[in-house]
Design a protein around this motif. Structure first.
Motif, PDB file in Angstrom:
ATOM      1  N   GLY A 148       0.911  -1.311   0.092  1.00 48.43           N
ATOM      2  CA  GLY A 148      -0.180   0.026  -0.009  1.00 48.43           C
ATOM      3  C   GLY A 148       0.844   1.352  -0.030  1.00 48.43           C
ATOM      4  O   GLY A 148       1.882   1.447   0.434  1.00 48.43           O
ATOM      5  N   SER A 149       0.447   2.312  -0.585  1.00 50.93           N
ATOM      6  CA  SER A 149       1.186   3.555  -0.964  1.00 50.93           C
ATOM      7  C   SER A 149       0.168   4.572  -1.122  1.00 50.93           C
ATOM      8  O   SER A 149      -1.060   4.563  -2.185  1.00 50.93           O
ATOM      9  CB  SER A 149       2.096   3.476  -2.102  1.00 50.93           C
ATOM     10  OG  SER A 149       2.868   4.803  -2.106  1.00 50.93           O
ATOM     11  N   ALA A 150       0.177   5.525  -0.297  1.00 53.76           N
ATOM     12  CA  ALA A 150      -0.822   6.768  -0.380  1.00 53.76           C
ATOM     13  C   ALA A 150      -0.345   7.853  -1.564  1.00 53.76           C
ATOM     14  O   ALA A 150      -1.261   8.433  -2.185  1.00 53.76           O
ATOM     15  CB  ALA A 150      -0.997   7.729   0.778  1.00 53.76           C
ATOM     16  N   ASN A 151       0.743   7.941  -1.995  1.00 52.70           N
ATOM     17  CA  ASN A 151       1.198   8.702  -2.934  1.00 52.70           C
ATOM     18  C   ASN A 151       0.670   8.380  -4.583  1.00 52.70           C
ATOM     19  O   ASN A 151       0.278   9.242  -5.007  1.00 52.70           O
ATOM     20  CB  ASN A 151       2.809   8.611  -3.231  1.00 52.70           C
ATOM     21  CG  ASN A 151       3.227   9.848  -4.062  1.00 52.70           C
ATOM     22  OD1 ASN A 151       3.665   9.529  -4.994  1.00 52.70           O
ATOM     23  ND2 ASN A 151       3.231  11.362  -3.695  1.00 52.70           N
ATOM     24  N   LYS A 152       0.629   7.135  -4.877  1.00 50.93           N
ATOM     25  CA  LYS A 152       0.286   6.798  -6.229  1.00 50.93           C
ATOM     26  C   LYS A 152      -1.039   6.768  -6.614  1.00 50.93           C
ATOM     27  O   LYS A 152      -1.240   7.296  -7.663  1.00 50.93           O
ATOM     28  CB  LYS A 152       0.872   5.198  -6.590  1.00 50.93           C
ATOM     29  CG  LYS A 152       2.388   5.193  -6.729  1.00 50.93           C
ATOM     30  CD  LYS A 152       2.937   3.743  -7.191  1.00 50.93           C
ATOM     31  CE  LYS A 152       4.330   3.698  -7.408  1.00 50.93           C
ATOM     32  NZ  LYS A 152       4.792   2.533  -8.083  1.00 50.93           N
ATOM     33  N   PRO A 153      -1.976   6.447  -5.718  1.00 51.78           N
ATOM     34  CA  PRO A 153      -2.069   5.865  -4.647  1.00 51.78           C
ATOM     35  C   PRO A 153      -2.269   4.056  -5.016  1.00 51.78           C
ATOM     36  O   PRO A 153      -2.490   3.624  -6.185  1.00 51.78           O
ATOM     37  CB  PRO A 153      -3.301   5.987  -3.908  1.00 51.78           C
ATOM     38  CG  PRO A 153      -4.265   6.447  -4.924  1.00 51.78           C
ATOM     39  CD  PRO A 153      -3.445   7.073  -6.142  1.00 51.78           C
ATOM     40  N   VAL A 154      -1.699   3.170  -4.088  1.00 51.16           N
ATOM     41  CA  VAL A 154      -1.820   1.822  -4.349  1.00 51.16           C
ATOM     42  C   VAL A 154      -2.665   1.312  -3.251  1.00 51.16           C
ATOM     43  O   VAL A 154      -2.177   1.419  -2.029  1.00 51.16           O
ATOM     44  CB  VAL A 154      -0.438   1.316  -4.431  1.00 51.16           C
ATOM     45  CG1 VAL A 154      -0.594  -0.419  -4.526  1.00 51.16           C
ATOM     46  CG2 VAL A 154       0.652   1.696  -5.418  1.00 51.16           C
ATOM     47  N   TYR A 155      -3.819   0.721  -3.490  1.00 47.59           N
ATOM     48  CA  TYR A 155      -4.573   0.097  -2.610  1.00 47.59           C
ATOM     49  C   TYR A 155      -4.538  -1.641  -2.446  1.00 47.59           C
ATOM     50  O   TYR A 155      -4.739  -1.948  -3.531  1.00 47.59           O
ATOM     51  CB  TYR A 155      -6.042   0.616  -2.643  1.00 47.59           C
ATOM     52  CG  TYR A 155      -6.203   2.130  -2.433  1.00 47.59           C
ATOM     53  CD1 TYR A 155      -6.179   2.731  -1.095  1.00 47.59           C
ATOM     54  CD2 TYR A 155      -6.259   2.925  -3.596  1.00 47.59           C
ATOM     55  CE1 TYR A 155      -6.542   3.834  -0.973  1.00 47.59           C
ATOM     56  CE2 TYR A 155      -6.596   4.125  -3.452  1.00 47.59           C
ATOM     57  CZ  TYR A 155      -6.747   4.897  -1.961  1.00 47.59           C
ATOM     58  OH  TYR A 155      -6.925   6.307  -2.007  1.00 47.59           O
ATOM     59  N   PRO A 156      -4.072  -2.203  -1.407  1.00 44.62           N
ATOM     60  CA  PRO A 156      -3.953  -3.479  -1.413  1.00 44.62           C
ATOM     61  C   PRO A 156      -5.179  -3.923  -1.593  1.00 44.62           C
ATOM     62  O   PRO A 156      -6.310  -3.377  -1.137  1.00 44.62           O
ATOM     63  CB  PRO A 156      -3.353  -3.710  -0.225  1.00 44.62           C
ATOM     64  CG  PRO A 156      -2.629  -2.693   0.516  1.00 44.62           C
ATOM     65  CD  PRO A 156      -3.540  -1.413  -0.058  1.00 44.62           C
ATOM     66  N   PRO A 157      -5.429  -5.302  -2.417  1.00 41.74           N
ATOM     67  CA  PRO A 157      -6.742  -5.891  -2.613  1.00 41.74           C
ATOM     68  C   PRO A 157      -7.283  -6.439  -1.206  1.00 41.74           C
ATOM     69  O   PRO A 157      -6.345  -6.712  -0.284  1.00 41.74           O
ATOM     70  CB  PRO A 157      -6.183  -7.129  -3.502  1.00 41.74           C
ATOM     71  CG  PRO A 157      -4.795  -7.330  -3.195  1.00 41.74           C
ATOM     72  CD  PRO A 157      -4.212  -5.974  -3.026  1.00 41.74           C
ATOM     73  N   ARG A 158      -8.477  -6.308  -1.267  1.00 42.91           N
ATOM     74  CA  ARG A 158      -9.199  -6.651  -0.035  1.00 42.91           C
ATOM     75  C   ARG A 158      -9.925  -8.042  -0.319  1.00 42.91           C
ATOM     76  O   ARG A 158     -10.223  -8.260  -1.444  1.00 42.91           O
ATOM     77  CB  ARG A 158      -9.959  -5.535   0.780  1.00 42.91           C
ATOM     78  CG  ARG A 158      -9.564  -4.525   1.202  1.00 42.91           C
ATOM     79  CD  ARG A 158     -10.399  -3.678   2.136  1.00 42.91           C
ATOM     80  NE  ARG A 158     -11.185  -4.585   3.137  1.00 42.91           N
ATOM     81  CZ  ARG A 158     -12.042  -4.106   3.784  1.00 42.91           C
ATOM     82  NH1 ARG A 158     -12.531  -2.750   3.948  1.00 42.91           N
ATOM     83  NH2 ARG A 158     -12.726  -5.017   4.642  1.00 42.91           N
ATOM     84  N   ILE A 159     -10.395  -8.734   0.816  1.00 38.05           N
ATOM     85  CA  ILE A 159     -11.300  -9.740   0.641  1.00 38.05           C
ATOM     86  C   ILE A 159     -12.751  -9.539   0.904  1.00 38.05           C
ATOM     87  O   ILE A 159     -13.010  -9.232   2.337  1.00 38.05           O
ATOM     88  CB  ILE A 159     -10.719 -10.999   1.275  1.00 38.05           C
ATOM     89  CG1 ILE A 159      -9.242 -11.205   0.963  1.00 38.05           C
ATOM     90  CG2 ILE A 159     -11.575 -12.223   1.276  1.00 38.05           C
ATOM     91  CD1 ILE A 159      -8.611 -12.306   1.705  1.00 38.05           C
TER      92      ILE A 159
END
Length: 518
Positions: A332-343
């Motif tokens: 996860g990263s707020a800058n790009k942002p990159v949200y990890p996949p959730r279940i």
């Protein structure tokens, strides 16, 4: 008509004497100022032909002073970054060593190891928020924003203003474990007792191959039991059947390989024992009783298989799930942002869905462009050279170390009961590999080396800069500074000449024809 100006005898001599006295007086004043100030002149114009050289040297000195200030600040920043990352690398190395050393006494070390790993994880996260003079070291090109969210939020998540939950690391792990374990056997099912052959089947839904176990090969060491694996296809779930057609001998066994979504696998071995021997099960297999008939033996095999699957799911698969969830979370990263996949629906029919800013804690808040981390911060060390000093907390090797610590903290058994050894070994296999990123290239230690080289360049640049400043300052001093001994000697000479001139002038002013004749 031309007019002839009147001329008085002696007027030329008088004017010349006055001019001479004025020149001497001005020279005396200049020399007096040089003695008091130590300077040749108070203006560049007074330096004569040396003023161009002095101006150029002053500009060079000013630039060198600026470089020196930048080098000093960057050196402090770089040395602190080296110390901080060395601590992270040391934490990872020590954790892996402790993990390996604990294999001999897993039951005694697992609980303490879990607590130590959690403490190490929090320490590493705190270290990545290190700052120097108010500038954060591990935010890449963003030195003003705290790069890593506080440890409590990372671990436990947070609550949005509307009361909805934003998942942290623990939430990600809990959802992944629940989705993978299913009803407890890694989403596999075993035919009910009383059936022969005993059949293990994959789920007939979209979770197959994404969550839980996938069936691999199967074998039998005896002709009394036939093992028949069926590989699943895109539309048909895989299965393994064990057909008990006769009575196995004590020590005969069957095996089944279970594959996991991280690419690893484990093999369960089910071994036949006599009727008076107590059966047992672990995460690597179980024993089953040779019954009075093949049907009774099949029922015993059925129960042993279910127990072994539950044990494997609770140990090996749970460790795999924990590592997977931690790896996803730390992307996860707020800058790009990159949200990890959730279940979604982890306890029902789970599926991966995209994370959102309202559902997921993004642990890394710093800059996250494609620029190499070392180049995100730089300092000018001369007119034509600069040194990169940047670093990011979400560097891939750091992510792996954090993931390894998280796997230890949440996958090591919380108690000494149950199949501790298999669970511990599963954590060693996954966390141990991740923690090697502390020192095995590409590693955290590689970044430490990179920053250490930058620090060495800064040290060399500072030494060169100081030597150059000294040379330039000597040049300026040679032009602007007045040598005290020389100026004092000139001052005494001018004073003597001026005094003599005053005396002669005074004497001449009193001279008359009467005095001259007499």
């Amino acid at each position: 008509m031309t007019t002839i100006t009147p001329f008085a005898a002696g007027s030329y001599i008088t004017a010349r004497n006055a001019s001479h006295l004025t020149a001497l007086k001005n020279q005396l004043n200049d020399l007096s100022n040089q003695v008091s100030s130590g300077k040749v002149a108070t203006t560049y114009g007074g330096l004569g032909s040396g003023r161009s050289t002095a101006l150029s040297a002053q500009a060079t000195l000013s630039a060198l002073t600026g470089y020196a200030a930048g080098i000093g600040i960057a050196q402090t920043r770089t040395n602190l970054a080296v110390t901080s990352l060395t601590q992270v690398a040391t934490i990872g190395t020590s954790a892996r060593d402790a993990l390996n050393n604990g294999l001999q006494s897993a039951a005694a070390t697992t609980v303490a190891g879990r607590a130590t790993a959690l403490s190490d994880l929090q320490t590493a996260l705190d270290t990545l928020n290190q700052s120097a003079a108010g500038n954060y070291l591990f935010g890449g090109g963003n030195a003003t924003t705290q790069p890593v969210v506080d440890g409590t939020t990372i671990l436990n998540g947070s609550t949005n203003s509307d009361g909805t939950k934003k998942l942290g690391l623990q939430g990600y792990i809990a959802d992944q474990v629940a989705a993978d374990l299913g009803s407890g056997m890694g989403r596999l099912t075993v035919s009910s007792a009383g059936n022969n052959p005993v059949v293990v089947s994959e789920p007939n839904d979209a979770t197959r191959g994404t969550f839980g176990f996938t069936l691999g090969n199967a074998s039998s060491s005896t002709t009394a039991i036939t093992a028949a694996p069926v590989t699943g296809t895109s539309g048909t779930p895989g299965s393994v059947s064990f057909n008990v057609t006769g009575q196995p001998a004590v020590g005969d066994s069957v095996t089944v390989t279970l594959q996991m979504h991280d690419g690893t696998s484990t093999t369960l071995t089910l071994t036949a024992v006599g009727g008076t021997t107590e059966t047992s099960s672990t995460g690597t297999g179980a024993t089953f009783t040779i019954g009075a008939s093949p049907a009774a033996t099949a029922d015993s095999l059925n129960g042993a298989l279910q127990n072994a699957l539950k044990a494997a799911a609770g140990t090996t698969l749970a460790a795999s799930s924990t590592a997977t969830a931690a790896q996803n979370f730390f992307t996860g990263s707020a800058n790009k942002p990159v949200y990890p996949p959730r279940i979604a629906d982890p306890s029902g029919t789970p599926s991966y869905v995209a994370g959102t800013k309202d559902s997921t804690v993004l642990w890394y808040q710093g800059e996250d462009s494609g620029t190499p981390a070392i180049d995100t911060q730089s300092v000018q060390i001369s007119a034509s050279a600069s040194v990169g000093t940047g670093a990011r907390a979400n560097d891939a090797s750091i992510q792996k170390v954090l993931t390894g610590l998280a796997t230890m903290a949440y996958a090591l058994p919380a108690t000494t009961s149950g199949d501790v050894n298999t669970a511990y070994q599963a954590v060693v296999d996954r966390a141990g590999q991740l923690l090697t990123s502390a020192y095995t290239s590409p590693s955290v230690q590689d970044t430490v080396t990179q920053l250490s080289l930058a620090s060495a360049r800064l040290t060399n640049a500072g030494t060169t800069n100081a030597a150059t400043q000294n040379t330039v300052q000597n040049t300026i001093d040679g032009i602007e500074q007045a040598p005290t001994e020389e100026v004092v000697a000139k001052l005494l000479d001018v004073q003597n000449r001026l005094q003599a001139s005053y005396q002669i002038t005074a004497t001449l002013s009193k001279l008359s024809l009467v005095n001259y004749i007499s």
